[in-house]
Design a protein around this motif. Structure first.
Motif, mmCIF file in Angstrom:
data_model
loop_
_atom_site.group_PDB
_atom_site.id
_atom_site.type_symbol
_atom_site.label_atom_id
_atom_site.label_comp_id
_atom_site.label_asym_id
_atom_site.label_seq_id
_atom_site.Cartn_x
_atom_site.Cartn_y
_atom_site.Cartn_z
ATOM 1 N N GLY A 106 -5.574 39.670 -20.427
ATOM 2 C CA GLY A 106 -5.474 40.751 -19.450
ATOM 3 C C GLY A 106 -6.432 41.880 -19.757
ATOM 4 N N TRP A 107 -6.554 42.202 -21.039
ATOM 5 C CA TRP A 107 -7.456 43.267 -21.469
ATOM 6 C C TRP A 107 -8.911 42.884 -21.167
ATOM 7 C CZ3 TRP A 107 -6.623 48.077 -22.170
ATOM 8 C CH2 TRP A 107 -7.461 48.887 -22.952
ATOM 9 N N ALA A 108 -9.255 41.602 -21.361
ATOM 10 C CA ALA A 108 -10.609 41.125 -21.053
ATOM 11 C C ALA A 108 -10.874 41.169 -19.545
ATOM 12 C CB ALA A 108 -10.802 39.701 -21.574
ATOM 13 N N THR A 242 -5.568 36.632 -8.086
ATOM 14 C CA THR A 242 -4.806 37.855 -8.373
ATOM 15 C C THR A 242 -4.055 38.334 -7.142
ATOM 16 O OG1 THR A 242 -6.570 39.436 -7.802
ATOM 17 C CG2 THR A 242 -6.576 38.551 -10.039
ATOM 18 N N ALA A 243 -4.463 37.843 -5.965
ATOM 19 C CA ALA A 243 -3.795 38.240 -4.724
ATOM 20 C C ALA A 243 -2.675 37.286 -4.339
ATOM 21 C CB ALA A 243 -4.817 38.309 -3.585
ATOM 22 N N ALA A 244 -2.322 36.366 -5.226
ATOM 23 C CA ALA A 244 -1.334 35.338 -4.883
ATOM 24 C C ALA A 244 0.003 35.936 -4.477
ATOM 25 C CB ALA A 244 -1.147 34.379 -6.061
ATOM 26 N N GLU A 245 0.378 37.037 -5.125
ATOM 27 C CA GLU A 245 1.694 37.621 -4.842
ATOM 28 C C GLU A 245 1.733 38.329 -3.496
ATOM 29 O OE1 GLU A 245 4.767 40.742 -6.972
ATOM 30 O OE2 GLU A 245 3.389 39.598 -8.232
ATOM 31 N N MET A 361 -4.156 43.655 -11.919
ATOM 32 C CA MET A 361 -3.988 43.272 -13.317
ATOM 33 C C MET A 361 -3.188 44.337 -14.069
ATOM 34 S SD MET A 361 -4.591 40.904 -15.435
ATOM 35 C CE MET A 361 -5.658 40.052 -14.276
ATOM 36 N N PHE A 362 -3.567 45.581 -13.905
ATOM 37 C CA PHE A 362 -2.819 46.682 -14.509
ATOM 38 C C PHE A 362 -1.372 46.678 -14.024
ATOM 39 C CE2 PHE A 362 -6.629 49.412 -15.680
ATOM 40 C CZ PHE A 362 -6.281 49.488 -17.018
ATOM 41 N N PHE A 363 -1.203 46.409 -12.728
ATOM 42 C CA PHE A 363 0.131 46.437 -12.123
ATOM 43 C C PHE A 363 1.073 45.458 -12.808
ATOM 44 C CE2 PHE A 363 3.119 44.523 -9.082
ATOM 45 C CZ PHE A 363 3.811 45.641 -8.651
#
Length: 517
Positions: A106-108, A242-245, A361-363
């Motif tokens: 996640g950090w990367a 990342t937009a899957a949700e 990602m932050f979320f």
């Protein structure tokens, strides 16, 4: 045990349902989201850098980078269809290899998205300045259109566009997707026009020598070195996952968005690259007076370009408006200006998708307790994670104000390649540990595809410029400090705050007996 903190897939899905984002995106919007992220920087901005690194050999560079992304896309598609929640590679790693490695991934990815958005902001700035000069004859002072690396003070146009895109994302995802669709249409139209006008007048002699810098020597030059940079232009496809949700019917639509956007963009890349190489100015690298190769973004290259351009046509490697410059040299002055205008209008879609990806990602990391939960706050009216969107936008703006586009792209690639490597491991391990779990999309020949993804990522990382390679371990060290200072103690999983449902629709379970619950 740190490595024992593995969050079950059922718990990940349950957490997402408990505190979820609004599902509003379909297959078409996802594909456009991917196209918006992929087509842009590589063609409109990084084509000149690829020419400087590989000359006509950048055709092979596009193939290499596209091939690595293709096998990675298959791995992503399987995992994204199984786990349709925000978080991309971070979420997948959390479910398979544990919290510490998930944090590092996640950090990367934060590094990838933030730096990528900054890079495209700088690229857009070049087109903005070119449009002012081409249409209105206005020349802005160097001090406000470039960072210290190019003799300026601050890249003000890049600052403005980054802040505008941040504001748009705060207002809402649906609104952002609609704007993105319009920008993608402009971009594709511009590239189609370029292909139609440039291919018929190709000069085949410009393809020789085809590989003036060879395959590469680890300095960033050569075909593989160019592929390592061009890779940046393809990686937008992972923003789709990342937009899957926020996607309707994600088991079907996410794989369509991932693979469809990559296929469309690969065709465009190859055709446009051929047109640029075959143009009258060609694509041979600019060398020093002594014949030495000059690195993209270096002061030496800038000085050499200025000297050459004063006496002859500006080389492709020197142009900040590569495609517009090519058409002007062919003889289509007005069309070239329009191509520049299209890039000026369309590049913000790439910035939008990159900032979008990082905020999500932050979320999800904040939702897991690894970052302060205040960051995952959803705006009551706009239904977006507005706090982290604003913070992300400010970070992107700062980097865009002072750093060059080429360096930013290479740094972003380092984080991306690490994340892709971990996804390949995760999908193989899940096939072994949970073979019966429902997989709406199964990657074909996975135990060939996933190892190829891992090998490709290692090779491209190795051929990045030395300074870009060093950023990832440095960034990772900062991430480890933050994890052990905050995330390790506050993690929901570590504290036992895990949502596990009685059953989940994502498992292959026997249907209930009628009359029972």
């Amino acid at each position: 045990m740190i490595f024992g903190r593995v969050k079950p897939l059922d718990a990940i899905l349950a957490t997402a349902e408990k505190k979820s984002l609004h599902r509003s995106l379909g297959a078409l919007q996802l594909t456009l989201l991917g196209v918006g992220a992929i087509i842009g920087t590589g063609i409109f901005v990084l084509t000149a850098e690829a020419a400087q690194k590989a000359g006509p050999g950048m055709m092979i560079s596009f193939v290499i980078a596209g091939a690595v992304c293709a096998v990675a896309a298959l791995c992503y598609s399987e995992l994204a269809s199984m786990v349709p929640v925000s978080g991309s590679a971070y979420t997948y790693t959390y479910a398979v290899m544990g919290e510490l490695l998930a944090w590092m991934v996640g950090w990367a990815l934060i590094l990838e998205y933030a730096v990528a958005a900054s890079a495209v902001s700088v690229g857009w700035s070049g087109y903005f300045v070119g449009q002012l000069g081409g249409w209105f004859g206005i020349t802005l002072p160097q001090e406000i259109i470039a960072g210290p690396y190019a003799g300026g003070i601050i890249n003000l146009p890049a600052v403005v566009i980054a802040l505008l895109i941040t504001g748009l994302l705060v207002v809402g995802t649906s609104e952002s997707a609609k704007v993105n669709a319009v920008l993608v249409a402009i971009k594709v139209t511009a590239l189609t026009a370029f292909i139609i006008l440039s291919l018929p007048v190709m000069q085949m002699e410009n393809f020789e020598p085809f590989m003036p810098q060879g395959w590469g020597d680890g300095s960033g030059a050569g075909v593989i070195g160019a592929a390592a940079s061009i890779f940046f232009a393809y990686v937008g496809f992972d923003a789709v996952s990342t937009a899957a949700e926020e996607t309707k019917n994600p088991q079907r639509n996410v794989p369509i968005g991932l693979i469809g956007s990559l296929a469309i963009c690969t065709v465009f890349y190859m055709l446009v690259a051929a047109g640029a190489i075959g143009s009258p100015i060609g694509s041979q690298p600019v060398t020093g007076a002594d014949g030495s190769w000059l690195a993209p973004g270096s002061t030496e290259l800038a000085q050499r370009c200025a000297a050459i351009s004063a006496a002859a046509a500006e080389p492709l490697s020197c142009s900040k408006e590569a495609l517009a410059h090519v058409l002007r040299q062919i003889g289509y002055l007005n069309v070239g200006n329009l191509i520049g205008l299209a890039a000026f209008l369309a590049l913000p879609s790439v910035i939008l998708v990159m900032i979008y990806g990082q905020t999500r990602m932050f979320f999800v990391m904040a939702r897991d307790g690894l970052l302060p939960e205040k960051l995952s706050t959803i705006h009551p009216k706009w239904k977006t994670p507005h706090v982290i969107t604003i913070i992300t936008g400010l970070g992107v703006t700062f980097a865009a104000a002072f750093l060059p586009v080429g360096k930013l792209a290479d740094i972003a690639n380092a984080g991306t390649l690490f994340a892709f490597f971990m996804v390949a491991i995760a999908v193989m391990r899940l096939r072994k540990t949970e073979p019966t779990r429902r997989r709406p999309f199964r990657a074909p020949l996975l135990f060939v595809v996933a190892p190829l993804t891992m090998i490709g990522c290692v090779v491209l990382y190795w051929f990045l410029p030395p300074d870009a390679k060093l950023v990832l371990p440095g960034w990772g060290a900062i991430g480890l400090v933050l994890y052990f200072a905050y995330g390790f103690r506050k993690s929901h999983l570590g504290r036992g705050l895990v949502d596990v449902p009685e059953h989940t629709a994502y498992e292959e379970v026997d249907p209930p007996v009628p009359g029972t619950r």
